[in-house]
Design a protein around this motif. Structure first.
Motif, short mmCIF file in Angstrom:
data_model
loop_
_atom_site.label_atom_id
_atom_site.label_comp_id
_atom_site.label_asym_id
_atom_site.label_seq_id
_atom_site.Cartn_x
_atom_site.Cartn_y
_atom_site.Cartn_z
N MET A 261 30.28 37.37 37.81
CA MET A 261 30.32 37.96 39.14
C MET A 261 31.55 38.84 39.27
O MET A 261 32.67 38.42 38.97
N TYR A 262 31.34 40.10 39.72
CA TYR A 262 32.43 41.05 39.93
C TYR A 262 32.47 41.42 41.41
O TYR A 262 31.51 41.97 41.94
N THR A 263 33.59 41.13 42.06
CA THR A 263 33.74 41.41 43.49
C THR A 263 34.91 42.37 43.65
O THR A 263 36.06 42.00 43.37
N THR A 264 34.63 43.59 44.09
CA THR A 264 35.63 44.66 44.12
C THR A 264 36.08 44.93 45.54
O THR A 264 35.26 45.16 46.43
N PHE A 265 37.41 44.91 45.75
CA PHE A 265 38.03 45.06 47.06
C PHE A 265 38.75 46.41 47.14
O PHE A 265 39.46 46.79 46.20
N PHE A 266 38.58 47.09 48.27
CA PHE A 266 39.13 48.44 48.43
C PHE A 266 40.26 48.43 49.48
O PHE A 266 40.02 48.42 50.69
N GLY A 267 41.51 48.44 49.00
CA GLY A 267 42.66 48.61 49.86
C GLY A 267 42.81 47.55 50.92
O GLY A 267 42.67 46.35 50.68
N GLY A 268 43.12 48.00 52.14
CA GLY A 268 43.32 47.07 53.24
C GLY A 268 44.76 46.60 53.33
O GLY A 268 45.70 47.34 53.05
N GLU B 271 55.32 41.11 45.48
CA GLU B 271 55.10 40.46 46.76
C GLU B 271 55.87 41.19 47.86
O GLU B 271 57.01 41.60 47.69
N ASP B 272 55.21 41.36 49.01
CA ASP B 272 55.83 41.95 50.19
C ASP B 272 55.42 41.09 51.38
O ASP B 272 54.28 41.15 51.84
N THR B 273 56.36 40.29 51.88
CA THR B 273 56.02 39.33 52.94
C THR B 273 55.77 40.01 54.28
O THR B 273 55.36 39.34 55.23
N LEU B 274 55.98 41.33 54.36
CA LEU B 274 55.56 42.07 55.56
C LEU B 274 54.07 42.33 55.55
O LEU B 274 53.50 42.78 56.53
N VAL B 275 53.43 42.04 54.40
CA VAL B 275 51.97 42.19 54.21
C VAL B 275 51.54 43.62 54.53
O VAL B 275 50.98 43.92 55.58
N PRO B 276 51.79 44.54 53.59
CA PRO B 276 51.59 45.97 53.85
C PRO B 276 50.15 46.43 53.69
O PRO B 276 49.31 45.74 53.10
N PHE B 277 49.89 47.64 54.17
CA PHE B 277 48.69 48.36 53.83
C PHE B 277 48.83 48.83 52.38
O PHE B 277 49.92 49.24 51.96
N ILE B 278 47.75 48.78 51.61
CA ILE B 278 47.81 49.19 50.20
C ILE B 278 46.67 50.18 49.90
O ILE B 278 45.71 50.30 50.67
N ASN B 279 46.80 50.87 48.76
CA ASN B 279 45.74 51.78 48.32
C ASN B 279 45.11 51.33 47.01
O ASN B 279 44.38 52.08 46.38
N ASP B 280 45.41 50.09 46.59
CA ASP B 280 44.88 49.58 45.33
C ASP B 280 43.43 49.16 45.46
O ASP B 280 42.97 48.73 46.52
N ILE B 281 42.71 49.26 44.37
CA ILE B 281 41.34 48.76 44.25
C ILE B 281 41.35 47.68 43.19
O ILE B 281 41.82 47.90 42.07
N VAL C 93 42.03 53.03 39.28
CA VAL C 93 41.68 54.04 40.29
C VAL C 93 42.18 53.53 41.63
O VAL C 93 42.17 52.32 41.87
N LYS C 94 42.64 54.44 42.48
CA LYS C 94 43.19 54.04 43.77
C LYS C 94 42.54 54.84 44.89
O LYS C 94 41.95 55.91 44.65
N LEU C 95 42.66 54.32 46.10
CA LEU C 95 42.31 55.10 47.28
C LEU C 95 43.33 56.22 47.43
O LEU C 95 44.48 56.09 47.01
N SER C 96 42.92 57.31 48.05
CA SER C 96 43.82 58.46 48.19
C SER C 96 44.80 58.30 49.34
O SER C 96 45.66 59.17 49.55
#
Length: 532
Positions: free
Chosen positions: A319-326, A341-351, A369-372
């Protein structure tokens, strides 16, 4: 002179950092993802909505048209910035139609002006549960106790035609057990599952006031939904409570296919822990007869609601479950390729892709590959209707052939900074293309599924489990804080399949060690604590 304690602390840091680098970097999935932005500036900006898909058209209801909510009670979740429209989007030419919810009876229109409602599409019916919004009759913000059923095709046709006679195609019931927001609504077989979430009443704020009441459900509820097209009723409602592991909201709950071909639901991430404002890392797996928390795997990335694409490879039973940013507790450093780790819990562009193997071992991989931009939070994935899927919506990876459009990413919260930036409701839409690479899913190329140690911490007897897709040489060593190999746990040729290695650690002193797994070019290091 550098003290032995300083060396110890430095080496410990390196071991832990090394663990973060490799232990969460599993094999690349047997596919590549490509994103292509659609030129459609006329689309409305929106997030935290519910959605349905009918052929080439989307139906979008509820949600917010502002950015990240304020933290002050009089401005957070302002009613004026709630989505008050029923929106239809045509993906052929990106034309947009809308109708105001004010055309509907009061109880329905207020419950369709909420955010973070739970929903699921079943054929031509879109079921919407709960959500947080403004009730003008009581002049208060509440979590609505409603289940609303929308006839998707009929409402789309009414909105597109401009007739807007919507009431005959929208039905609703009310029950206090449905007063949930920030949870999820999923289904296995004939059973619906209302997953976690909370009941929030009053004015949202982070200030130390008594302006609201909040109660997490701490439960996963199951029920049957009887719907004859006119009448709706809930039967066999039951709760499974866990005040520790189910104390979550604003997560991702995704349909899965297990290694044996059965269906389940994966609950990934969610907030907030009791003693700190941080997300949960251990997934929870929901089956028809059991709920299991995976304490052996920690999801480092994308713990907040974001677009997710589930794919199952029926050849390798993976099973492959792919998450986009957030929004995420960890962010992948572009230079070092280390998850920080960033305990401020940032927005990211990673997939990222969470890979769950046939033996239920799990790993996480950051894709190349990343979000733009920094978006994805409270956005959603819209699958195309002609893609091969299982009954629960999971994509059939083995049935795909060549580069293929599998769907779209749309909306969400867009921001200019990872932390404390300016944010707004995004109107961006991206085509998502998937190209299978079946060579990487074959036994000759995937060296190892995963590597786990039990128990951890350990008192005496240690068990190491891993699974191989091809016979190969494996070396497993124990390393102390100074990077010295103090024991060889295994070194030899192992056959294909599930493997176990045992080690008696009773003679070792208390402390932190590292267990290192080496197979070909694969190196995985995991922290081990010995406590007596």
């Amino acid at each position: 002179m550098i003290s032995r304690k300083s060396i110890c602390n430095t080496v410990l840091f390196l071991i832990l950092a090394y663990s973060y680098t490799y232990a969460q970097q599993g094999p690349l999935p047997p596919f590549t993802i490509e994103l292509e932005q659609v030129d459609a500036p006329q689309l409305p900006g929106i997030h935290s909505y519910v959605k349905a898909v009918s052929d080439d058209k989307w139906l979008i209801v509820t949600g917010r048209i502002d950015g990240l909510h304020s933290f002050f009670p009089n401005s957070a979740f302002a009613p004026a910035e709630a989505n008050q429209s029923i929106i239809v989007i045509d993906t052929d030419d990106w034309q947009v139609w809308s109708a105001s919810v004010t055309l509907l009876p009061y109880s329905i229109r207020t419950s369709l002006s909420v955010s973070n409602a739970e929903f699921i599409q079943q054929g031509n019916q879109l079921y919407i549960v709960g959500g947080y919004g403004f009730d003008s009759l009581t002049n208060s913000k509440i979590t609505f106790p409603t289940l609303t059923a929308i006839n998707v095709d009929a409402v789309i046709n009414e909105v597109v035609s401009g007739n807007n006679n919507l009431s005959p195609y929208i039905r609703q019931i009310s029950d206090t057990v449905l007063s949930v927001t920030g949870g999820a609504l999923q289904k296995i077989g004939a059973t619906f599952f209302l997953v976690a979430g909370h009941n929030f009443t009053g004015l949202y704020t982070k200030l130390p006031t008594n302006s609201f009441l909040q109660k997490y459900t701490n439960s996963i509820s199951s029920f049957q939904l009887e719907d004859d097209g006119t009448n709706i009723s809930i039967t066999n409602f039951s709760k499974h409570t866990d005040t520790i592991n189910f104390h979550r909201r604003d997560f991702n709950a995704i349909p899965l296919i297990n290694g044996d071909g059965s269906e389940s639901i994966g609950l990934y991430g969610g907030v907030f822990q009791y003693d700190k404002n941080l997300p949960y890392l251990n997934p929870v797996y929901i089956n028809e007869t059991a709920v299991i928390t995976d304490t052996f795997f920690e999801q480092k990335m994308s713990q907040y609601t974001c677009p997710v694409i589930p794919c199952f490879d029926s050849v390798t039973h993976t099973m492959y479950t792919t998450f986009f940013g957030g929004i995420s507790l960890y962010d992948c450093n572009d230079t070092s390729n280390i998850q920080e780790e960033d305990t401020l819990v940032p927005f990211i562009n990673d997939i990222t892709t969470v890979i769950r193997f046939e033996n239920d071992s799990t790993t996480e991989t950051v894709l190349p590959v990343k979000l733009s931009g920094l978006y994805g939070a409270n956005a959603d994935f819209f699958p195309v209707t002609n893609i091969p899927k299982y009954e629960n919506g999971v994509l059939k990876l083995s049935a795909l052939n060549g580069k293929q459009l599998i769907g779209y990413l749309y909306g969400g919260i867009n921001t200019n900074k990872a932390n404390e930036g300016y944010s707004y409701a995004s109107n961006l839409v991206f085509r998502v293309y998937l190209t299978p690479d079946f060579a990487t899913s074959t036994a000759s190329n995937m060296l190892t599924d995963d590597f786990n140690i039990f128990p951890n911490p350990v008192y005496d007897h240690l068990q190491i489990r891993f699974s191989l897709n091809t016979s190969q040489r494996v070396a497993i060593t124990l390393v102390n804080l100074f990077g010295e190999e103090i024991a060889t746990l295994a070194d030899g040729i192992f056959s294909t399949g599930n493997q176990q290695v045992y080690f008696n650690a009773a003679h070792l002193t208390n402390g932190i060690y590292a267990v290192r797994f080496i197979s070909g070019e694969n190196i995985i290091t995991k922290k081990l604590m010995i406590i007596k």
